[in-house]
Design a protein around this motif. Structure first.
Motif, PDB file in Angstrom:
ATOM      1  N   ILE A 236      -6.573  -0.539   6.437  1.00 36.56           N
ATOM      2  CA  ILE A 236      -7.335  -1.207   5.487  1.00 36.56           C
ATOM      3  C   ILE A 236      -8.064  -2.401   6.170  1.00 36.56           C
ATOM      4  O   ILE A 236      -9.152  -2.277   5.995  1.00 36.56           O
TER       5      ILE A 236
ATOM      6  N   LEU B 258       0.367  -6.896  -0.793  1.00 33.35           N
ATOM      7  CA  LEU B 258      -1.101  -6.890  -0.467  1.00 33.35           C
ATOM      8  C   LEU B 258      -1.925  -7.972  -1.078  1.00 33.35           C
ATOM      9  O   LEU B 258      -2.708  -8.576  -0.677  1.00 33.35           O
TER      10      LEU B 258
ATOM     11  N   LYS C 244      -5.555  -2.249  -2.570  1.00 33.42           N
ATOM     12  CA  LYS C 244      -6.216  -2.004  -1.201  1.00 33.42           C
ATOM     13  C   LYS C 244      -7.536  -2.535  -1.286  1.00 33.42           C
ATOM     14  O   LYS C 244      -8.237  -2.835  -0.559  1.00 33.42           O
TER      15      LYS C 244
ATOM     16  N   GLY D 157       0.600  -1.169  -0.108  1.00 39.20           N
ATOM     17  CA  GLY D 157       0.182   0.286  -0.175  1.00 39.20           C
ATOM     18  C   GLY D 157       0.739   1.288   0.139  1.00 39.20           C
ATOM     19  O   GLY D 157       0.302   2.411   0.014  1.00 39.20           O
TER      20      GLY D 157
END
Ligand code: MG
Length: 388
Positions: free
Chosen positions: A350, A272, A305, A253
């Protein structure tokens, strides 16, 4: 007979001196209000759930109700007192026009389904019915200087809880009449009903159905949640993206300037992606490629994300929490150390968990293999999820 739940969540929770009103404080990573909504949304006899919120809490509310289906009606804004908030909530239910309504405090997240059903059942016979507990402690009357003035009889004394259920038309009319009579000092809805001359039955409540009011209650509430979500799952994820021409990479991220970029359909955030697969793996719910196929043009250049947010939503939908996650990036360059803290921060945001529950690590492979030859970056991840 249709039944709606009305959850009053407009209070400020001043007694806890926390960063947010108490109904938005997290229990094992999930807001108290979200637990409370689940308790009612899970009952098939309840057709609609209406929540009354404070206008300042619109964002907090939106982030705590992700994953609830269309049984949850759009929130309405409350007023200066609890009584007024309830009246505004009842007004909002006019469109749904339920036969019965169960009014409940947002800060009672552990109301057992049997208690809810008992209140609904009692409404077949009575206009109103509330969950309550007979008093077991001896009741003392106090003098102003804190000595005992006498002992009050405790037979026939009950402690009122919520839900407090009523025939909808009767309680709406009682609230309207109280409002017109300029009475705004009623502390619960049974009192409004009593004032209006309605018969209200007492049904057995539950000690589990306590109201989270003090810091001590919050500790007790954490323990209850911990005992309820004991299905501990772990999942792992692995991903690789190759380098191409470019001037930056996205890792966990965070945008990092680099003399290469990573190739991929989305932003190619290998960290991610591995982490999303780890969370999905813990749920036994497929993988990132299944939910976000690279063939779908919607995900071209997408920020990764979105994928991790979706996985977190799947956990919340099942009433679970993410206990911790851990990511390891494998590459010779760029250097990860300077970005580690920012990476854990972004992942924590997140997933809506504490940064102390997020590990981010990096290693080189000593010049060996494809990462050693600087052909790409690999990432491994692990996630532990607790489900009810
Ligand atoms: Mg990938």
């Amino acid at each position: 007979m249709s039944t709606a739940a009305l959850i009053v969540a407009a209070g400020r929770g001043s007694r806890l001196q926390a960063s947010a009103p108490k109904q938005y404080l997290a229990l094992s990573g999930r807001p108290i209000l979200s637990h409370t909504i689940s308790a009612f949304a899970a009952i098939p006899e309840i057709a609609a759930v209406q929540v009354v919120i404070h206008p300042d809490d619109a964002d907090l509310y939106a982030s705590c109700v992700r994953g609830f289906g269309n049984k949850l009606l759009p929130p309405v804004h409350g007023g200066a007192t609890r009584q007024l908030s309830v009246r505004l909530g009842l007004e909002a239910l006019k469109a749904a026009n339920p036969d019965r309504v169960l009014i409940h405090d947002a800060a009672r997240p552990f109301v057992p389904s049997e208690t809810i059903r008992r209140v609904i059942g009692a409404l077949d016979r009575a206009v109103g019915a509330i969950a309550a507990l007979p008093l077991v402690d001896t009741l003392k009357l106090a003098t102003p200087n804190g000595t005992i003035a006498g002992t009050a009889p405790r037979e026939h004394v009950w402690r009122a809880q919520t839900p407090q259920g009523f025939r909808y038309a009767a309680i709406l009319s009682a609230h309207d009449r109280a409002h017109k009579a300029q009475r705004s000092d009623f502390t619960d809805d049974a009192q409004v009903a009593e004032w209006a001359g309605l018969d209200v039955a007492l049904v057995q409540g539950s000690e589990e159905n306590f109201k989270v009011t003090t810091a001590e209650d919050l500790v007790r509430a954490e323990a209850v949640v911990a005992s309820r979500i004991g299905d501990v799952r772990t999942g792992t994820g692995f991903d690789v993206h190759r380098f191409r021409e470019g001037d930056h990479v996205w890792l966990c991220g965070v945008r990092i300037a680099h003399d290469r970029a990573l190739e991929g359909h989305s932003d190619a955030d290998v960290g991610l992606h591995a982490l999303t697969d780890a969370v999905l793996g813990a749920l036994g719910d497929g993988d990132i490629g299944q939910h976000f196929p690279p063939s779908d043009p919607r995900w071209k250049g997408a920020p990764s994300k979105l994928f991790l947010e979706d996985a977190a939503r799947r956990v919340a939908e099942r009433g679970g929490v993410i206990a911790n996650v851990d990511v390891t990036l494998l590459c010779e360059a760029p250097r990860i150390g300077p970005h580690r803290q920012a990476m854990s921060q972004v992942i924590a945001e997140i997933l809506k968990i504490d940064p102390g529950r997020v590990g981010v690590k990096a290693t080189t492979t000593e010049g060996l293999g494809f990462t050693g030859r600087r052909e790409g970056i690999a990432a491994m991840a692990q996630a532990t999820v607790r489900l009810p």
